[in-house]
Motif scaffolding. Structure first.
Motif, PDB file in Angstrom:
ATOM      1  N   PHE A 128       1.018  -5.918  -4.749  1.00 10.46           N
ATOM      2  CA  PHE A 128       0.977  -5.831  -3.289  1.00 10.46           C
ATOM      3  C   PHE A 128       1.827  -4.707  -2.699  1.00 10.46           C
ATOM      4  N   LEU A 129       2.658  -4.079  -3.497  1.00  6.02           N
ATOM      5  CA  LEU A 129       3.487  -2.996  -2.966  1.00  6.02           C
ATOM      6  C   LEU A 129       2.632  -1.775  -2.656  1.00  6.02           C
ATOM      7  N   GLU A 130       2.909  -1.158  -1.514  1.00  4.09           N
ATOM      8  CA  GLU A 130       2.221   0.060  -1.109  1.00  4.09           C
ATOM      9  C   GLU A 130       3.251   1.166  -0.937  1.00  4.09           C
ATOM     10  N   GLY A 131       2.783   2.401  -1.002  1.00  7.37           N
ATOM     11  CA  GLY A 131       3.647   3.552  -0.795  1.00  7.37           C
ATOM     12  C   GLY A 131       3.771   4.384  -2.054  1.00  7.37           C
ATOM     13  N   LYS A 132       3.952   5.663  -1.856  1.00  5.22           N
ATOM     14  CA  LYS A 132       4.031   6.600  -2.987  1.00  5.22           C
ATOM     15  C   LYS A 132       5.285   7.457  -2.948  1.00  5.22           C
ATOM     16  N   GLY A 133       6.203   7.169  -2.017  1.00  2.18           N
ATOM     17  CA  GLY A 133       7.407   7.985  -1.864  1.00  2.18           C
ATOM     18  C   GLY A 133       8.345   7.874  -3.051  1.00  2.18           C
ATOM     19  N   GLN A 134       9.423   8.658  -2.991  1.00  2.00           N
ATOM     20  CA  GLN A 134      10.395   8.704  -4.073  1.00  2.00           C
ATOM     21  C   GLN A 134      11.066   7.350  -4.304  1.00  2.00           C
ATOM     22  N   GLY A 135      11.342   6.617  -3.242  1.00  2.24           N
ATOM     23  CA  GLY A 135      12.072   5.369  -3.427  1.00  2.24           C
ATOM     24  C   GLY A 135      11.478   4.160  -2.737  1.00  2.24           C
ATOM     25  N   ARG A 136      10.966   4.335  -1.557  1.00  2.00           N
ATOM     26  CA  ARG A 136      10.528   3.207  -0.741  1.00  2.00           C
ATOM     27  C   ARG A 136       9.166   2.663  -1.131  1.00  2.00           C
ATOM     28  N   ARG A 137       9.011   1.366  -0.864  1.00  2.00           N
ATOM     29  CA  ARG A 137       7.718   0.709  -0.948  1.00  2.00           C
ATOM     30  C   ARG A 137       7.668  -0.309   0.192  1.00  2.00           C
ATOM     31  N   HIS A 138       6.478  -0.785   0.514  1.00  2.04           N
ATOM     32  CA  HIS A 138       6.331  -1.757   1.583  1.00  2.04           C
ATOM     33  C   HIS A 138       5.164  -2.685   1.297  1.00  2.04           C
ATOM     34  N   ILE A 139       5.168  -3.803   1.998  1.00  4.80           N
ATOM     35  CA  ILE A 139       4.064  -4.753   1.967  1.00  4.80           C
ATOM     36  C   ILE A 139       3.606  -4.936   3.402  1.00  4.80           C
TER      37      ILE A 139
END
Length: 155
Positions: free
Chosen positions: A102-113
């Motif tokens: 369920f995690l989204e995001g492709k950045g260096q550190g962050r992810r979100h739901i």
């Protein structure tokens, strides 16, 4: 004073949870603004807050960047209301093993739901992600002013 943007509201002052667990008036104002603009988003935000407090009764909250940041030794997560969803952000979510997908995001550190309704707090396994997010933040947040130069920092 708040400003309306692509997020529902952005408070203009730094806001913290007061001593003794009292909610700072500014956090209450942010919640009131979210409730007035969208009752469903408010219900999702309150559901996320209740879950975090159930897991860590002593967690502190800070209204910042238009949302509520959660801190337990380090800032590890935040909840933000947008027009069509609520996002639960993980400061170093890239270090979380995403066994549920369920995690989204492709950045260096962050992810979100992203949460579209209250039932997704449970169906997207948020209760399983939160302890992983705190563990990742404790393990990877060694910068004195923040985690991987993100907006999250030490408490």
């Amino acid at each position: 004073m708040v400003t309306i943007t692509n997020k529902l509201v952005i408070p203009t002052l730094s806001m913290r949870r007061g001593l003794g667990g009292k909610v700072d008036k500014s956090i209450a104002t942010l919640l009131d603004d979210i409730r007035m603009l969208d009752g469903e988003q408010y219900a999702i935000v309150e559901s996320v807050r209740a879950l975090v407090k159930q897991i860590w009764p002593a967690v502190t909250e800070e209204a910042k960047y238009g949302g509520i940041i959660f801190c337990a030794e380090v800032s590890f997560s935040g909840v933000f209301a947008y027009k069509k969803h609520v996002s639960v952000e993980f400061s170093v979510g890239a270090y979380i093993d995403d066994n549920f997908g369920f995690l989204e995001g492709k950045g260096q550190g962050r992810r979100h739901i992203k949460l579209a309704n209250v039932s997704e707090v449970e169906t997207k396994q948020l209760a399983a992600y939160l302890p992983l997010a705190l563990a990742a933040a404790k393990a990877h947040c060694s910068y004195p002013r923040g985690c991987l130069r993100s907006v999250f920092s030490r408490c």
